[in-house]
Design a protein around this motif. Structure first.
Motif, PDB file in Angstrom:
ATOM      1  N   ILE A 101       0.955  -1.162   0.335  1.00 44.32           N
ATOM      2  CA  ILE A 101      -0.086   0.347   0.188  1.00 44.32           C
ATOM      3  C   ILE A 101       0.645   1.089  -0.065  1.00 44.32           C
ATOM      4  CG2 ILE A 101      -1.577   1.093   1.555  1.00 44.32           C
ATOM      5  CD1 ILE A 101      -2.868  -1.264   2.107  1.00 44.32           C
ATOM      6  N   THR A 102       1.830   1.463   0.806  1.00 44.50           N
ATOM      7  CA  THR A 102       2.877   2.044   1.046  1.00 44.50           C
ATOM      8  C   THR A 102       3.764   2.348   0.163  1.00 44.50           C
ATOM      9  OG1 THR A 102       4.337   1.600   3.399  1.00 44.50           O
ATOM     10  CG2 THR A 102       2.093   2.512   4.153  1.00 44.50           C
TER      11      THR A 102
ATOM     12  N   SER B 127     -12.966   8.309   8.473  1.00 49.47           N
ATOM     13  CA  SER B 127     -10.939   8.385   8.415  1.00 49.47           C
ATOM     14  C   SER B 127     -11.255  10.086   9.844  1.00 49.47           C
ATOM     15  CB  SER B 127     -11.218   9.248   7.066  1.00 49.47           C
ATOM     16  OG  SER B 127     -11.036   8.518   6.432  1.00 49.47           O
TER      17      SER B 127
ATOM     18  N   SER C  75      -2.039  10.216   8.427  1.00 49.75           N
ATOM     19  CA  SER C  75      -0.892   8.987   7.069  1.00 49.75           C
ATOM     20  C   SER C  75      -1.709   7.361   7.720  1.00 49.75           C
ATOM     21  CB  SER C  75       0.945   8.760   7.141  1.00 49.75           C
ATOM     22  OG  SER C  75       1.050   8.634   8.936  1.00 49.75           O
TER      23      SER C  75
ATOM     24  N   ASP D  88      -4.360   6.007   5.197  1.00 45.77           N
ATOM     25  CA  ASP D  88      -4.520   5.558   4.379  1.00 45.77           C
ATOM     26  C   ASP D  88      -3.992   3.822   4.349  1.00 45.77           C
ATOM     27  OD1 ASP D  88      -4.885   7.467   3.230  1.00 45.77           O
ATOM     28  OD2 ASP D  88      -2.599   8.328   3.020  1.00 45.77           O
ATOM     29  N   ARG D  89      -4.038   3.953   5.082  1.00 49.07           N
ATOM     30  CA  ARG D  89      -3.338   1.650   6.015  1.00 49.07           C
ATOM     31  C   ARG D  89      -4.611   1.058   6.833  1.00 49.07           C
ATOM     32  NH1 ARG D  89       1.186   0.775   9.103  1.00 49.07           N
ATOM     33  NH2 ARG D  89       0.716   2.483  10.020  1.00 49.07           N
TER      34      ARG D  89
END
Length: 275
Positions: A66-67, A214, A268, A271-272
């Motif tokens: 993913i990153t 989120s 950050s 996003d995961r």
């Protein structure tokens, strides 16, 4: 079963179970996503299980899909490194309840053919360890040369030694504890409430709309991150230094470096991870 695998090869297995949980519920089937590094020797005596922390995953020494970043313990795991893949067979599984391939709220409930969501059972560290034991059975590993983990991974290592003393030769427990303190429990509740206060939470039924909470998750991560550094550590790292400015704005911008740092950690993180 002997396995000769490529370094950092993605793997996933579905185990029929059912897996008895501490809550009294049973989980079936049990999906486990994992990575392996190195080669299992003939008598399966060189296996090391690495247990990841709450915000970690199975990509301990390989590129994160993913990153795109290196694995979270590249400096420790690899050929000639402290956990030597030329000597040992390394296993790192995504814990159940997580969101990187193992059974969790975002995976499909076979009874409904929709994501588990809030119907997914609440888990304990011991439940995670029992699932890992099923994986080792699948891989033909009866006894671990070592189990290694830090933070929540260290809690798993403690549980391995307690639940399966005959299957663990040694345990390496880093920056961890056997149980949470009252303050730990309190911070977790703050994080949960932050997520559930986000209007997009919708009782956990947000998968179909692809519109996760989120903002709440980011705030939860910010609150949790404060607990990872002591007051002395935060002072040494940031002090009262301003972020990219010479004077305070007297507004709600991130004037201070520590504020900017926490915002970055929160943004950050979403996003995961799945709220």
């Amino acid at each position: 079963m002997n396995e000769d695998v490529r370094f950092g090869l993605d793997k996933k297995v579905r185990l029929l179970g059912p897996l008895p949980l501490d809550s009294g519920a049973k989980l079936a089937p049990v999906d486990l996503a994992y990575e392996t590094y190195g080669k299992l020797n003939a008598d399966a005596s060189n296996a090391i299980l690495i247990c990841h922390a709450l915000t970690g995953d199975q990509y301990v020494a390989s590129t994160h899909p993913i990153t795109g970043k290196d694995g979270w313990w590249m400096r420790m795991v690899g050929p000639g490194k402290p956990i030597d893949t030329e000597r040992h067979f390394i296993i790192c599984a995504n814990v159940i309840g997580s969101c990187l391939g193992s059974s969790g709220p975002a995976t499909i409930n076979p009874a409904t053919e929709t994501p588990w969501g809030m119907d997914f059972p609440v888990l304990t560290i011991a439940d995670m360890v029992r699932a890992q034991a099923l994986l080792l059975d699948h891989l033909g590993v009866e006894r671990l040369h070592a189990v290694v983990g830090g933070s929540m991974g260290g809690m798993q290592a403690v549980s391995w030694a307690a639940l399966y003393p005959d299957r663990v030769k040694s345990a390496v427990i880093i920056a961890s504890a056997a149980r949470h303190s009252a303050q730990n429990i309190a911070f977790h509740e703050v994080g949960r409430q932050a997520i559930m206060a986000d209007p997009r939470w919708r009782g956990g039924a947000y998968y179909a709309d692809d519109d996760p909470p989120s903002s709440g998750l980011a705030v939860a991560r910010m609150a949790a991150h404060i607990t990872y550094l002591s007051e002395e550590g935060l002072t040494e790292k940031f002090g009262r230094r301003l972020q990219d400015r010479d004077a305070k704005t007297f507004g709600f911008d991130a004037d201070f470096q520590v504020e900017s740092y926490l915002r970055h950690q929160g943004i950050s993180f979403v996003d995961r991870f799945d709220a």
